[in-house]
Write a protein that holds these residues in place. Structure first.
Motif, PDB file in Angstrom:
ATOM      1  N   ASP A 157      38.133  53.508  39.363  1.00  0.00           N
ATOM      2  CA  ASP A 157      39.024  53.101  38.449  1.00  0.00           C
ATOM      3  C   ASP A 157      40.299  52.757  39.822  1.00  0.00           C
ATOM      4  O   ASP A 157      41.295  51.899  39.286  1.00  0.00           O
ATOM      5  CB  ASP A 157      39.518  54.160  37.849  1.00  0.00           C
ATOM      6  CG  ASP A 157      38.817  54.315  36.510  1.00  0.00           C
ATOM      7  OD1 ASP A 157      37.674  53.500  36.288  1.00  0.00           O
ATOM      8  OD2 ASP A 157      39.389  55.381  35.700  1.00  0.00           O
TER       9      ASP A 157
ATOM     10  N   GLN B 184      33.117  51.292  44.316  1.00  0.00           N
ATOM     11  CA  GLN B 184      33.052  50.041  42.625  1.00  0.00           C
ATOM     12  C   GLN B 184      32.952  50.657  41.268  1.00  0.00           C
ATOM     13  O   GLN B 184      33.124  50.370  40.729  1.00  0.00           O
ATOM     14  CB  GLN B 184      31.479  49.518  43.063  1.00  0.00           C
ATOM     15  CG  GLN B 184      31.758  48.705  44.755  1.00  0.00           C
ATOM     16  CD  GLN B 184      33.075  48.123  44.893  1.00  0.00           C
ATOM     17  OE1 GLN B 184      33.827  47.299  44.245  1.00  0.00           O
ATOM     18  NE2 GLN B 184      33.676  48.617  45.754  1.00  0.00           N
ATOM     19  N   CYS B 185      32.835  51.676  41.159  1.00  0.00           N
ATOM     20  CA  CYS B 185      32.802  52.904  39.726  1.00  0.00           C
ATOM     21  C   CYS B 185      34.421  53.881  39.551  1.00  0.00           C
ATOM     22  O   CYS B 185      34.020  53.782  38.883  1.00  0.00           O
ATOM     23  CB  CYS B 185      31.537  53.680  40.214  1.00  0.00           C
ATOM     24  SG  CYS B 185      29.805  53.565  40.186  1.00  0.00           S
TER      25      CYS B 185
ATOM     26  N   LYS C  18      37.697  48.941  45.242  1.00  0.00           N
ATOM     27  CA  LYS C  18      37.510  47.626  45.029  1.00  0.00           C
ATOM     28  C   LYS C  18      37.082  46.341  46.061  1.00  0.00           C
ATOM     29  O   LYS C  18      37.633  46.885  46.924  1.00  0.00           O
ATOM     30  CB  LYS C  18      37.258  46.626  43.631  1.00  0.00           C
ATOM     31  CG  LYS C  18      37.476  47.271  42.354  1.00  0.00           C
ATOM     32  CD  LYS C  18      36.744  48.508  41.859  1.00  0.00           C
ATOM     33  CE  LYS C  18      36.994  48.872  41.081  1.00  0.00           C
ATOM     34  NZ  LYS C  18      35.731  50.010  40.669  1.00  0.00           N
TER      35      LYS C  18
ATOM     36  N   LYS D  75      30.534  45.161  37.253  1.00  0.00           N
ATOM     37  CA  LYS D  75      31.471  44.282  36.714  1.00  0.00           C
ATOM     38  C   LYS D  75      31.231  44.278  35.880  1.00  0.00           C
ATOM     39  O   LYS D  75      31.899  43.547  34.582  1.00  0.00           O
ATOM     40  CB  LYS D  75      31.959  43.651  37.562  1.00  0.00           C
ATOM     41  CG  LYS D  75      32.823  44.112  38.775  1.00  0.00           C
ATOM     42  CD  LYS D  75      33.406  42.693  39.476  1.00  0.00           C
ATOM     43  CE  LYS D  75      34.123  41.341  39.428  1.00  0.00           C
ATOM     44  NZ  LYS D  75      35.554  42.397  38.616  1.00  0.00           N
TER      45      LYS D  75
ATOM     46  N   LYS E  74      34.495  40.465  44.078  1.00  0.00           N
ATOM     47  CA  LYS E  74      36.551  40.099  43.426  1.00  0.00           C
ATOM     48  C   LYS E  74      36.665  38.176  43.555  1.00  0.00           C
ATOM     49  O   LYS E  74      36.893  37.356  42.416  1.00  0.00           O
ATOM     50  CB  LYS E  74      38.072  40.894  43.590  1.00  0.00           C
ATOM     51  CG  LYS E  74      38.641  40.670  42.424  1.00  0.00           C
ATOM     52  CD  LYS E  74      37.915  40.581  40.818  1.00  0.00           C
ATOM     53  CE  LYS E  74      39.221  40.741  40.296  1.00  0.00           C
ATOM     54  NZ  LYS E  74      38.922  40.168  38.697  1.00  0.00           N
TER      55      LYS E  74
ATOM     56  N   THR F 250      43.149  42.431  42.517  1.00  0.00           N
ATOM     57  CA  THR F 250      41.679  42.691  42.134  1.00  0.00           C
ATOM     58  C   THR F 250      41.776  43.181  40.935  1.00  0.00           C
ATOM     59  O   THR F 250      40.322  43.121  40.842  1.00  0.00           O
ATOM     60  CB  THR F 250      41.775  44.700  42.863  1.00  0.00           C
ATOM     61  OG1 THR F 250      41.837  44.208  44.221  1.00  0.00           O
ATOM     62  CG2 THR F 250      40.626  45.120  42.544  1.00  0.00           C
ATOM     63  N   HIS F 251      42.415  43.427  40.052  1.00  0.00           N
ATOM     64  CA  HIS F 251      42.389  43.116  38.624  1.00  0.00           C
ATOM     65  C   HIS F 251      42.145  41.567  38.265  1.00  0.00           C
ATOM     66  O   HIS F 251      41.553  41.697  37.532  1.00  0.00           O
ATOM     67  CB  HIS F 251      43.890  43.834  38.337  1.00  0.00           C
ATOM     68  CG  HIS F 251      44.134  44.861  38.336  1.00  0.00           C
ATOM     69  ND1 HIS F 251      42.931  45.855  38.248  1.00  0.00           N
ATOM     70  CD2 HIS F 251      44.614  45.999  39.236  1.00  0.00           C
ATOM     71  CE1 HIS F 251      43.723  47.205  37.700  1.00  0.00           C
ATOM     72  NE2 HIS F 251      44.865  47.476  38.823  1.00  0.00           N
TER      73      HIS F 251
ATOM     74  N   SER G 219      27.454  44.958  42.489  1.00  0.00           N
ATOM     75  CA  SER G 219      28.622  45.008  42.449  1.00  0.00           C
ATOM     76  C   SER G 219      28.243  44.401  41.003  1.00  0.00           C
ATOM     77  O   SER G 219      29.643  44.279  40.376  1.00  0.00           O
ATOM     78  CB  SER G 219      29.496  44.741  43.933  1.00  0.00           C
ATOM     79  OG  SER G 219      29.387  46.608  44.799  1.00  0.00           O
ATOM     80  N   LEU G 220      27.966  43.150  41.562  1.00  0.00           N
ATOM     81  CA  LEU G 220      28.969  41.858  40.082  1.00  0.00           C
ATOM     82  C   LEU G 220      28.241  42.703  39.579  1.00  0.00           C
ATOM     83  O   LEU G 220      28.280  42.050  37.835  1.00  0.00           O
ATOM     84  CB  LEU G 220      28.641  40.559  40.970  1.00  0.00           C
ATOM     85  CG  LEU G 220      28.383  39.798  40.088  1.00  0.00           C
ATOM     86  CD1 LEU G 220      29.902  39.332  39.948  1.00  0.00           C
ATOM     87  CD2 LEU G 220      27.639  38.392  40.467  1.00  0.00           C
TER      88      LEU G 220
ATOM     89  N   LYS H 188      29.403  46.684  33.650  1.00  0.00           N
ATOM     90  CA  LYS H 188      29.228  47.994  33.387  1.00  0.00           C
ATOM     91  C   LYS H 188      28.837  49.035  33.121  1.00  0.00           C
ATOM     92  O   LYS H 188      29.106  50.681  32.273  1.00  0.00           O
ATOM     93  CB  LYS H 188      30.518  48.133  31.945  1.00  0.00           C
ATOM     94  CG  LYS H 188      31.967  47.138  32.275  1.00  0.00           C
ATOM     95  CD  LYS H 188      33.233  47.644  32.616  1.00  0.00           C
ATOM     96  CE  LYS H 188      34.282  46.465  32.651  1.00  0.00           C
ATOM     97  NZ  LYS H 188      35.014  46.634  34.044  1.00  0.00           N
TER      98      LYS H 188
END
Length: 193
Positions: free
Chosen positions: A98, A95-96, A103, A173, A108, A21-22, A169-170, A176
């Motif tokens: 942390d 999606q916002c 996610k 990302k 992703k 995910t990261h 969502s994209l 932000k």
């Protein structure tokens, strides 16, 4: 013995989900996964024949969990439009967040793995089609209960809404900025009426 086997396999998937995910699928090596999961590298191949099979299992687990959540959010006695909007608000919230487990793996990993693995692409396709079907069913309920008045066919509306939220969502990302979800919610409300 079987319980321990499934627990270890699940632990590897859980640890890998956080890592991927990261950083994505290709930038996380198997050595890193087994080290983070505290299992011997050789035992990884006891649970998965290859990294590709492992990736498929990771996505299958993601969709299994996610579809159960979608079911919970779209069920109930509230008008269907309200249930759909609650689902989209949940989507924006996660999606916002942390938390890596919140996610969306479609966002992703989707573009990254579809060209790498036909098997992973198929899992992504089947999973997203299942989401479309759940959204379509809720839209049809809304047409019956009167909370949705759109003339757009249910299947088209379900796919369109899902695509709008994937795009949001994209953009979240990339920029932000949570405004991507705010505008998507406004559009969803308009599309449903």
């Amino acid at each position: 013995m079987k319980k321990h086997h499934s627990e270890t396999r699940q632990h590897i998937l859980d640890v890998a989900r956080t890592l991927m995910t990261h950083r994505g699928y290709t930038s996380v090596g198997l050595a890193e996964v087994v080290a983070a999961a505290s299992v011997p590298k050789g035992s990884f191949y006891h649970y998965f024949k290859s990294k590709e099979e492992f990736g498929q299992a990771l996505l299958e687990q993601y969709f299994s969990d996610y579809l159960a959540t979608v079911d919970t959010l779209l069920m109930g006695t509230a008008p269907a439009a309200q249930r759909l909007l609650s689902y989209f608000q949940y989507w924006a919230h996660t999606q916002c967040s942390d938390l890596p487990t919140d996610k969306c793996l479609v966002v992703k990993l989707g573009a990254e793995v579809c060209d790498l693995s036909e098997g992973m692409r198929q899992v992504l396709d089947q999973g997203t089609q299942a989401i479309h079907a759940k959204l379509e069913r809720c839209i049809e309920q809304g047409l019956v209960d009167g909370s949705i008045t759109s003339a757009v066919p249910s299947a088209t509306l379900a796919q369109s809404l899902y695509q709008v939220w994937l795009g949001a969502s994209l953009m979240m990302k990339i920029g932000k900025r949570e405004t991507a979800f705010e505008t998507s919610l406004i559009l969803a409300k308009r599309l449903l009426s």
